[in-house]
Structure formats: structure tokens, C-alpha cells
Design an enzyme around this catalytic site. Structure first.
Site, PDB file in Angstrom:
ATOM      1  N   HIS A   1       0.853  -1.186   0.000  1.00  0.00           N
ATOM      2  CA  HIS A   1       0.000   0.000   0.000  1.00  0.00           C
ATOM      3  C   HIS A   1       0.885   1.230   0.000  1.00  0.00           C
ATOM      4  O   HIS A   1       1.661   1.439   0.931  1.00  0.00           O
ATOM      5  CB  HIS A   1      -0.926   0.000   1.225  1.00  0.00           C
ATOM      6  CG  HIS A   1      -1.891  -1.150   1.212  1.00  0.00           C
ATOM      7  ND1 HIS A   1      -3.136  -1.065   0.623  1.00  0.00           N
ATOM      8  CD2 HIS A   1      -1.775  -2.422   1.662  1.00  0.00           C
ATOM      9  CE1 HIS A   1      -3.748  -2.241   0.738  1.00  0.00           C
ATOM     10  NE2 HIS A   1      -2.945  -3.088   1.356  1.00  0.00           N
TER      11      HIS A   1
ATOM     12  N   HIS B   1       0.946   3.621   8.346  1.00  0.00           N
ATOM     13  CA  HIS B   1       0.047   4.537   9.063  1.00  0.00           C
ATOM     14  C   HIS B   1       0.905   5.414   9.959  1.00  0.00           C
ATOM     15  O   HIS B   1       1.892   4.947  10.527  1.00  0.00           O
ATOM     16  CB  HIS B   1      -0.946   3.762   9.938  1.00  0.00           C
ATOM     17  CG  HIS B   1      -1.977   3.016   9.179  1.00  0.00           C
ATOM     18  ND1 HIS B   1      -2.918   3.628   8.392  1.00  0.00           N
ATOM     19  CD2 HIS B   1      -2.208   1.681   9.078  1.00  0.00           C
ATOM     20  CE1 HIS B   1      -3.701   2.712   7.837  1.00  0.00           C
ATOM     21  NE2 HIS B   1      -3.292   1.515   8.221  1.00  0.00           N
TER      22      HIS B   1
ATOM     23  N   ASN C   1      -6.410   1.148  -2.894  1.00  0.00           N
ATOM     24  CA  ASN C   1      -7.224   1.870  -1.898  1.00  0.00           C
ATOM     25  C   ASN C   1      -6.610   3.200  -1.458  1.00  0.00           C
ATOM     26  O   ASN C   1      -6.376   3.443  -0.280  1.00  0.00           O
ATOM     27  CB  ASN C   1      -7.519   0.978  -0.689  1.00  0.00           C
ATOM     28  CG  ASN C   1      -6.266   0.520   0.043  1.00  0.00           C
ATOM     29  OD1 ASN C   1      -5.182   0.491  -0.541  1.00  0.00           O
ATOM     30  ND2 ASN C   1      -6.400   0.182   1.302  1.00  0.00           N
TER      31      ASN C   1
ATOM     32  N   ASP D   1       2.123  -6.906   2.306  1.00  0.00           N
ATOM     33  CA  ASP D   1       0.941  -6.135   2.707  1.00  0.00           C
ATOM     34  C   ASP D   1       1.386  -4.888   3.479  1.00  0.00           C
ATOM     35  O   ASP D   1       0.743  -4.484   4.457  1.00  0.00           O
ATOM     36  CB  ASP D   1      -0.058  -6.981   3.513  1.00  0.00           C
ATOM     37  CG  ASP D   1      -1.464  -6.362   3.494  1.00  0.00           C
ATOM     38  OD1 ASP D   1      -1.651  -5.318   2.837  1.00  0.00           O
ATOM     39  OD2 ASP D   1      -2.368  -6.925   4.141  1.00  0.00           O
TER      40      ASP D   1
ATOM     41  N   ASN E   1      -5.115  -6.653   9.570  1.00  0.00           N
ATOM     42  CA  ASN E   1      -6.289  -7.325   9.030  1.00  0.00           C
ATOM     43  C   ASN E   1      -5.900  -8.113   7.779  1.00  0.00           C
ATOM     44  O   ASN E   1      -5.456  -7.510   6.813  1.00  0.00           O
ATOM     45  CB  ASN E   1      -7.365  -6.294   8.666  1.00  0.00           C
ATOM     46  CG  ASN E   1      -8.651  -6.955   8.210  1.00  0.00           C
ATOM     47  OD1 ASN E   1      -8.918  -8.096   8.555  1.00  0.00           O
ATOM     48  ND2 ASN E   1      -9.422  -6.250   7.408  1.00  0.00           N
TER      49      ASN E   1
HETATM   50 ZN   LIG Z   1      -6.402  -7.033   2.299  1.00  0.00          ZN
HETATM   51 ZN   LIG Z   2      -3.498  -5.099   1.666  1.00  0.00          ZN
END
Ligand SMILES: [Zn+2]
Ligand SMILES: [Zn+2]
Length: 428
Positions: free
Chosen positions: A66, A313, A98, A309, A282
């Protein structure tokens, strides 16, 4: 200009070999791979890189990161994420859609590629959204996204709730040569959960996410892959039951691939006992039995790839009560040392472990890279397996520092990363 990487042990994840070879890089490509002593380069046009005692590996390929640009540049930018990736031994990363706005159209995909070009670091492959606005209602324009440069599709962060929409996504995506990556979560079960549902969540009084929340969706994706005959990739596998489902699906010849992340084979739900929000992810950290099943799944090839992943943050989202904090941890600079621990523990062979971090991700996503060969692009890294160091925040090149491994002693580090023959990172 010729770069001569001398005396390193070259790791080939495809043939699962480790062999001492010199690597000669010319015009961005590997021109020769030769036993030591054969290549004799002299003169001013040759840069020597001493690699004896080190491993020369294909640049790692992370199919799941991300980057927070556009929208949340205070957490991470494409440039800062790419720099952290290079320091972690990666030469290619695929970024999830996202962002704000989400990558659901040509303009955002093109923006990501432009920013990546400007960063002049690792290769960045955009993954576009399956549904417009990631709201699970209308498919995005796959043809347009492919043309703009997207390599895969995912609503990651959110499950695709509507099974009919997911079915059509699998069918259309294969027509456009795009991979579909599924974030498996049944939100009606995970609800307001913040950690794994089990004895510990009950004891410390936090709402739980049952493993069935993941397993149910993994089973649905397998059923849809069987129905359509198309390929589906399962993101961040965290449960023993998911590993079993994927194992059986593969035995049945269903086209499914899967990834897990280093925290799912390194940490378990006991890590949450002190309410440390850095351990809030998550899917959540599961039980020690799940951790063992993930390791077995990796060893047996049920889980193809290790992705990070990587989810940056800032302290604004993490320095909060456990149930209010954001899910996610960074991972680009810890994936390699944490995976090398599996090698030291005898779970994976070295070439197999490097393959899970490189070749497997590239293959599952259908992008180049992940192996070294004469004539191929010089995307590689030199790593020192024995270098030990405490992970300190000033070593972390991500804008965010949300790693539960800070303060821990890690073993194994990237000394140099090269993309297309150009050195993009070198350890001081
Ligand atoms: Zn995910
Ligand atoms: Zn992810």
C-alpha cells in the site's frame, strides 16, 4: 559502462540452486554469468562490485503493498515507498488501489506510473480496483485500466461481497490479461472485531474476528475459480483452514495462487496481549497452530508467495486505543530478514525462500522479474545473510514507522539493489 559483480553466490529460485558466479552488467542487462576467474575486466569503463561471501539474488518482487499516494502522502508517497522497497531488496512492487481517490480509472493509474517514473527507484506496478470506488457495485473499465498500465485488479481493503460481481470480474479480467487478487473477509462475521477471536480476545476483552471470516471467502473464491475456469489469487492467507482449502483446490487442478505475509508466520495473537496497536492487522494475527500451518503451506508450495501487505500509518492512526487504531503494519524492510529466519529454522531452503519473495510473486501477478539470466534485465540485490542489527526507526525509510519489529534484532540485510543496471540503493 560495465558493472562486474564479483565472487557472489548467485541464488536461482527457479532451479533452486546457489552457485558462485560473477555477474557482468552492460546497458542495463545481464550480459554474462560466469564462474569466478573467467571474466577478466580491466580499465576505466568497469565498475567492480565485490560480492564474495554475499548472496546475489534476483530483485525481490512484492505483489502487495500500500502506497498512500494519492490522498495520504503524510503516511507514504510513491517515492518514499519505492525507496523503502529498494532498501529491502525489492526491485518491483505492486501497489493496491485503496488510495484517495481509489485507483479505479485511467487517470489514477497513469498518475501512479508518472510518480514512480519520477522517483527513479524500483519498478511500480499499479493494481486497479475491481469495482468503481471500491464499493462492490459496478465493475471498473478493465480494458482502459490495462491500457493505462494496471497489471491486476483488487478491491483490497474490502471484500467483493457480491458473488456474481466477482464471477464477472474473474471472467473479464482473464480476457484482458489481468490478475484478480481477493481480500478474503466476510464482514458480517468480522464486524467490529479488532483481533483474532479466541481465548485471548475473550481474556483481554477485545472484539474478535473469527477465522471463518477468512475461510468462507477463500472457499467462495475457489468455487468461483472452479465455475469460471479462471485464475484467482488469494491475498494475505492467515488461517490453517485457508491453507487446507487452497491445498485441496490445487490438488483438484483449480487455478488458484496464494500469498501470505511475514507477520503471519512470525507472530501470533499473543502479541496483542499488551494492546500494542502495532500488532493490529487485518486479517489479524492468529494462533500458534495457524502460524505452523502457514509455514507448512509455504514449504509445500500451497502458499506460493510471500508479500508484505506493507500498510503505512502515522502515529495519528496508531497511537490510539486498540479498538480505534488503524489496521496494518509496514513490511518492506523486514520481509527479507523475517523470511531468512524460516531458512535458519529449516522450514525453507534458501533458494526456495528467495523464490517466494521474488519469482513466485512475479509469476502469480504475470509480471517480469524474479530470476536472473543472461540477456535479462539487471534487476538484482546483494544480500548479507549474517549481518545482525537492531531495527531502529532511523533505519526505516518509509514515512511511517508502524512496525512491531522495531527494537528487535534482525539478521540478514540488503547491501545493494540494482534496477535495470542502475544502483538504486546501497547500504552505507
Ligand atoms: Zn487485504
Ligand atoms: Zn493489503
Amino acid at each position: 559502462m560495465i558493472t562486474w559483480i564479483r565472487g557472489g553466490d548467485l541464488v536461482d529460485p527457479v532451479n533452486e540452486t546457489v552457485e558462485q558466479l560473477d555477474v557482468v552488467v552492460e546497458k542495463g542487462k545481464i550480459s554474462k554469468m560466469l564462474p569466478p576467474g573467467v571474466f577478466q575486466g580491466n580499465g576505466s569503463g568497469i565498475k567492480r562490485v565485490e560480492a564474495s561471501g554475499k548472496m546475489v539474488i534476483p530483485g525481490l518482487v512484492d505483489m502487495h503493498v500500500h502506497l498512500r499516494e494519492p490522498g495520504h502522502e503524510y503516511k507514504e508517497t510513491i517515492a518514499s515507498g519505492a525507496r523503502a522497497a529498494a532498501a529491502g531488496g525489492y526491485t518491483a512492487i505492486a501497489c493496491m488501489p485503496n488510495t484517495v481517490p481509489p485507483n479505479d480509472c485511467r487517470a489514477v493509474t497513469e498518475f501512479i506510473l508518472e510518480q514512480a517514473e519520477r522517483a527513479r527507484s524500483v519498478r511500480v506496478y499499479p493494481i486497479a480496483a475491481i469495482s468503481k470506488g471500491q464499493d462492490g457495485e459496478t465493475l471498473t473499465d478493465f480494458g482502459e485500466l490495462r491500457e493505462a498500465g494496471a497489471v491486476g485488479l483488487s478491491d483490497d481493503g474490502f471484500p467483493v461481497v457480491n458473488s456474481e460481481l466477482m464471477r464477472r470480474a474473474l471472467e473479464y479480467a482473464s480476457f484482458y490479461g489481468l490478475r484478480v487478487i481477493s481480500h478474503c473477509e466476510d464482514r458480517s462475521l468480522s464486524g467490529d472485531g479488532v483481533m483474532h477471536e479466541g481465548g485471548i480476545s475473550t481474556r483481554i476483552g477485545l472484539a474478535g474476528i473469527p477465522d471463518a471470516s477468512e475461510d468462507i471467502m477463500v472457499y467462495r473464491e475457489i468455487a468461483l475459480a472452479r465455475l469460471t475456469g479462471r485464475h484467482v489469487h488469494i491475498a494475505h492467507v492467515s488461517t490453517a483452514a485457508s491453507v487446507d482449502l487452497i491445498r485441496r483446490a490445487k490438488e483438484d487442478g483449480i487455478r488458484v495462487t496464494a500469498e501470505t505475509a511475514p507477520h503471519y508466520f512470525t507472530l501470533d495473537h499473543r502479541r496483542v496481549i499488551g494492546y500494542d496497536t502495532l500488532a493490529k492487522v487485518n486479517p489479524p494475527l492468529r494462533t500458534p497452530e495457524d502460524v505452523e500451518a502457514i509455514k507448512t503451506g509455504l514449504r509445500e508450495g500451497v502458499i506460493d508467495a510471500i508479500a508484505t501487505d506493507h500498510a503505512p500509518h502515522s502515529s495519528l492512526e496508531k497511537d490510539l486505543e486498540f479498538d480505534r487504531a488503524a489496521f496494518g503494519m509496514i513490511g518492506l524492510q523486514t520481509a527479507l530478514p523475517l523470511t531468512l529466519q524460516l531458512v535458519r529454522d529449516g522450514v525453507l531452503g534458501l533458494a526456495q525462500a528467495i523464490g517466494k519473495l521474488s519469482w513466485a510473486g512475479a509469476t502469480a501477478l504475470g509480471i517480469p522479474g524474479g530470476r536472473l539470466m543472461e540477456g535479462g534485465s539487471a534487476d538484482l540485490a546483494i544480500i548479507d545473510l549474517n549481518y545482525e542489527y537492531p531495527l531502529e526507526t532511523d533505519r526505516i525509510l518509509s514515512k511511517s514507522k508502524n512496525s512491531p519489529f522495531i527494537g528487535q534484532v534482525l539478521k540478514g540485510i540488503t547491501e545493494l539493489t540494482m534496477v535495470g543496471g542502475k544502483i538504486v540503493w546501497e547500504k552505507a
